[in-house]
Design a protein around this motif. Structure first.
Motif, PDB file in Angstrom:
ATOM      1  N   HIS A  10       0.839  -1.200   0.000  1.00  0.00           N
ATOM      2  CA  HIS A  10       0.000   0.000   0.000  1.00  0.00           C
ATOM      3  C   HIS A  10       0.878   1.254   0.000  1.00  0.00           C
ATOM      4  N   LEU A  11       1.886   1.261   0.864  1.00  0.00           N
ATOM      5  CA  LEU A  11       2.756   2.438   0.939  1.00  0.00           C
ATOM      6  C   LEU A  11       3.457   2.716  -0.383  1.00  0.00           C
ATOM      7  N   ASN A  12       3.705   1.678  -1.148  1.00  0.00           N
ATOM      8  CA  ASN A  12       4.388   1.844  -2.434  1.00  0.00           C
ATOM      9  C   ASN A  12       3.433   2.158  -3.586  1.00  0.00           C
ATOM     10  N   LEU A  63      -0.124   8.034  -4.095  1.00  0.00           N
ATOM     11  CA  LEU A  63      -0.137   8.866  -2.894  1.00  0.00           C
ATOM     12  C   LEU A  63      -1.533   8.964  -2.304  1.00  0.00           C
ATOM     13  N   GLN A  72      -0.204   7.335   3.460  1.00  0.00           N
ATOM     14  CA  GLN A  72       1.230   7.531   3.264  1.00  0.00           C
ATOM     15  C   GLN A  72       1.699   8.832   3.910  1.00  0.00           C
ATOM     16  N   GLY A 103       4.397   9.006   6.892  1.00  0.00           N
ATOM     17  CA  GLY A 103       5.625   9.770   6.733  1.00  0.00           C
ATOM     18  C   GLY A 103       5.826  10.760   7.869  1.00  0.00           C
ATOM     19  N   TRP A 161      11.370   2.748   2.491  1.00  0.00           N
ATOM     20  CA  TRP A 161      10.253   3.553   1.985  1.00  0.00           C
ATOM     21  C   TRP A 161      10.331   4.976   2.538  1.00  0.00           C
ATOM     22  N   PHE A 163      10.373   8.558   0.695  1.00  0.00           N
ATOM     23  CA  PHE A 163       9.242   9.470   0.899  1.00  0.00           C
ATOM     24  C   PHE A 163       9.711  10.800   1.482  1.00  0.00           C
TER      25      PHE A 163
END
Length: 201
Positions: A146-148, A151, A155, A159, A184, A188
């Motif tokens: 999901h994080l990848n 946007l 996320q 962050g 990640w 980010f």
């Protein structure tokens, strides 16, 4: 609009990042305040009866407070799709996880900064840190796909949560055993919105 804020707050930073990512920084005047649970500023109290930041003062309605409320408002205002319908519940769950990390980490900060040193409750701060490590590990193990992805608010919130851990609790070492999340976050953190909103005292 006016945003009542403090540069050290991860919740405030989340709103700032949303403003940058949605092109709304020029629409909001930043009102910096010095505030804490023991000494709430008048500006904060006037905007939010609970006495917490951030708070968004609007000319066409009552002030909004709680970062999740403000971020959803700004998202809709800009039609930014940070809460996409196709994965809304996952996005909001990840945001809640990040906010939980922030909550626990901020409580540790307050315990260490506001309580007299001879009264600091180490078992309590350790219990708060256990919440942080449990959440960080779960994100590393279950949320990387999901994080990848595209946007979204999850996320952004994550962050800002990890950025606060570096800012206030770097010595506790959240990265240990969380290599995927570390990688990640390194990427980010290079976003213009993250660079522009780095926390400070």
């Amino acid at each position: 609009m006016k945003l009542v804020s403090a540069a050290a707050s991860p919740f405030v930073r989340k709103v700032h990042v949303v403003l940058h990512e949605t092109g709304q920084t020029g629409d909001v005047e930043i009102v910096p305040v010095k505030t804490s649970p023991l000494s709430t500023s008048a500006e904060v109290r006037a905007a939010n009866p609970i006495g917490k930041i951030p708070a968004l003062i609007r000319s066409d309605g009552p002030a909004l407070y709680d970062s999740r409320v403000i971020c959803q408002y700004l998202n809709e205002r800009a039609d930014a799709h940070l809460y996409p319908d196709s994965r809304k519940w996952e996005v909001m769950t990840l945001e809640a996880t990040a906010d939980g990390i922030m909550d626990a980490a901020v409580l540790i900060s307050y315990e260490n900064r506001l309580r007299p040193s001879d009264l600091i409750f180490k078992d309590w701060t350790d219990a708060q840190w256990a919440k942080v490590t449990s959440a960080v590990s779960a994100v590393n193990d279950r949320w990387m796909s999901h994080l990848n992805g595209p946007l979204d608010i999850g996320q952004i919130a994550m962050g800002c949560a990890l950025g606060y851990l570096d800012f206030r609790h770097d010595a506790r070492g959240w990265r240990k055993g969380n290599d995927a999340l570390d990688d990640w976050f390194a990427a980010f953190s290079r976003r213009d919105s993250m660079i522009a909103t780095a926390p400070s005292d």
